[in-house]
Each structure stands twice: as structure tokens, then as C-alpha cells.
Design a protein around this motif. Structure first.
Motif, short mmCIF file in Angstrom:
data_model
loop_
_atom_site.label_atom_id
_atom_site.label_comp_id
_atom_site.label_asym_id
_atom_site.label_seq_id
_atom_site.Cartn_x
_atom_site.Cartn_y
_atom_site.Cartn_z
N GLU A 1 0.55 -6.45 9.42
CA GLU A 1 0.29 -5.23 9.19
C GLU A 1 -1.01 -4.88 10.57
N ALA A 2 -1.54 -5.76 10.86
CA ALA A 2 -2.65 -5.55 11.94
C ALA A 2 -1.92 -5.14 13.06
N ILE B 1 -0.98 -10.11 6.68
CA ILE B 1 -2.27 -9.53 7.12
C ILE B 1 -1.96 -9.45 8.68
N VAL B 2 -1.46 -10.32 9.33
CA VAL B 2 -1.26 -10.18 10.75
C VAL B 2 -0.22 -9.20 11.21
#
Lengths: 120, 120
Positions: free
Chosen positions: B22-23, B19-20
Motif C-alpha cells: 500500500e505504501a 503495508i509495504v
DNA sequence: TTATCATATGAATAACTGTTCATATATTAT
DNA sequence: ATAATATATGAACAGTTATTCATATGATAA
């Protein structure tokens, strides 16, 4: 009787009364203007802008956001509180982890419009 | 060798690395984020919001604006300087009178979007 | 020239803001 | 229970900001 109340705190004269009158009619209510400025005040901080951009990708926990931005958990938590109070983000708890997500559909469009000005 | 540089200033662990990551990929350049926040900082003041709303109606001189908002000519002049620096307003001189006008087409739309959030 | 008017601006001040630090709360693991 | 982890929060501090005040500039009027 003082019929020029609106000029009291201005040290010069009204030059175009009709213009002023029309502008006054088109001016939104004081409360709306205040809340609008409050909203932009929230957007007016790099950390909060980054947090919101992060949440454009997906919901994230506080720890993820802190790691992503290279900042303290405390700093992020304080900013998330402000975003929460402005109803810009919402959260859900899963055990001890708190996931934050966007709570407003306008943010992306506002940011895009803002970038249009910046990159012109 | 420290291959976890991005976690250094965070006192908790990355919980969702994907998630990190991709963000981080979706995050605009630092400079853009900064300028975007700077722009919203300018919008984040009631006086400046009022001035811009006034200019939605038509161009106005400093004195008109001061009278309209019931504020000092000096205060307005200071704020106009900030709006000028942000390229949000332009001006033309006519004798000793200086007329200010909007210099950006995005402002109205940004404000409307903002009001949509405020009034939801 | 001198006076007056519109605007600009520097300095000072009061109020606000973002981060840090220390610590509290709450949940899970041992 | 105790320890560890994720998050929240109050206080303090440094940095920023909006207004006021005094004054400067520049243009017109007398």
C-alpha cells in the motif's frame, strides 16, 4: 565610534537604507530562522522524504521501510534517528519490532505546498 | 527467476507485505520526490532562508541584502544564483543595480507551516 | 578614456552529510 | 544456553556545500 557596524562585512554601500531597515524589522529571530533551516535540511534528502511519504500511509517497522525503499536497514535506521531527533516521527516497540509513525500534522501540508512549486 | 527483487538490498525480511504494498502505491513518482527534496535542500540553509524572508518585505538589490545579513556580496550573489536556478526568485536590472524579488507564492506558506512545527 | 561601483563567477578550502561496514544490543525461538 | 532476528550505532569514506578570495563583467561617473 563606528555607527555603521552592519555594513562592515559588505564590500558595497547600503543603497536603500529604508528598505533594509524595514526588512530587518520583519526578520524573525535568529534562532527561529536557524531552526526553520534545520527543519528543511531534514526534508532535503530523498531518502527521508520517501520515509515520511511511506509513513503517510501508516506506521511501519524499520524492516518494512528498508524493503519498500530497496535500501539497507542500517541506512534507514540512521535516517530514522534524524527524523526522531527532529520530532517528525515517533515510535513504539512491540517485542523486537519497532514501529515508526508520523509525529507532526504539518508535514503533509508542507510537502503539498512544495509539490505545488515543483509542478508549476 | 527472482520474484523478490525489492528485498535484495535489505538484510531483513518483509514483515508486513500488505503495508509495504500500500505504501508503494501511495508513493509519488521518483522524479517528484527528488525535486521535492531538492526544493527543501534550497530552504535548508540559514542564509537562503534569510534572503527569502528579506524579500517577503520587498524587492532588494544584492548590496542591500548583503548589508542586511552582514555578509559578503559574493556570498549573497552565490546564494541568489541558487535561488534563481530553483525559480524561487526573479530579478530585474536597473543600470548596474540588480533587484531581486520573490517568484513564488508558496514560499511564505511553506515557511509558516515550518515555523508551526518548530514552535510547537 | 579612466576610474569607480554593483554584481557575477571560478577555484580553493573547510565543514558537513549519507551510505556502508562491522558490530553491538535486545528480544524471541529452539 | 544457543541461535536467529530486528534494530541501533560508531567509524570510515566519498560526495556535497557554503564561504572566501581573486578576478571578471558591465554600467555609470569623471
Amino acid at each position: 565610534m563606528d555607527h555603521k557596524g552592519e555594513v562592515e562585512r559588505c564590500n558595497c554601500n547600503i543603497i536603500h537604507e529604508d528598505i533594509v531597515r524595514e526588512a530587518k524589522q520583519n526578520m524573525p529571530a535568529e534562532e527561529n530562522l536557524f531552526e526553520l533551516a534545520e527543519l528543511f535540511k531534514v526534508f532535503g534528502d530523498t531518502t527521508r522524504v520517501k520515509i515520511l511519504y511511506a509513513l503517510f500511509s501508516s506506521e511501519m517497522c524499520v524492516c518494512d521501510i528498508a524493503a519498500l525503499l530497496g535500501m539497507t536497514q542500517s541506512a534507514i535506521s540512521h535516517q530514522l534517528r534524524i527524523l526522531k531527533q527532529s520530532r517528525l516521527v515517533k515510535y513504539r516497540k512491540d517485542g523486537k519490532i519497532v514501529y515508526y509513525a508520523l509525529n507532526d500534522d504539518h508535514i503533509k501540508q508542507i510537502f503539498d505546498q512544495g509539490l505545488s512549486h515543483v509542478n508549476e
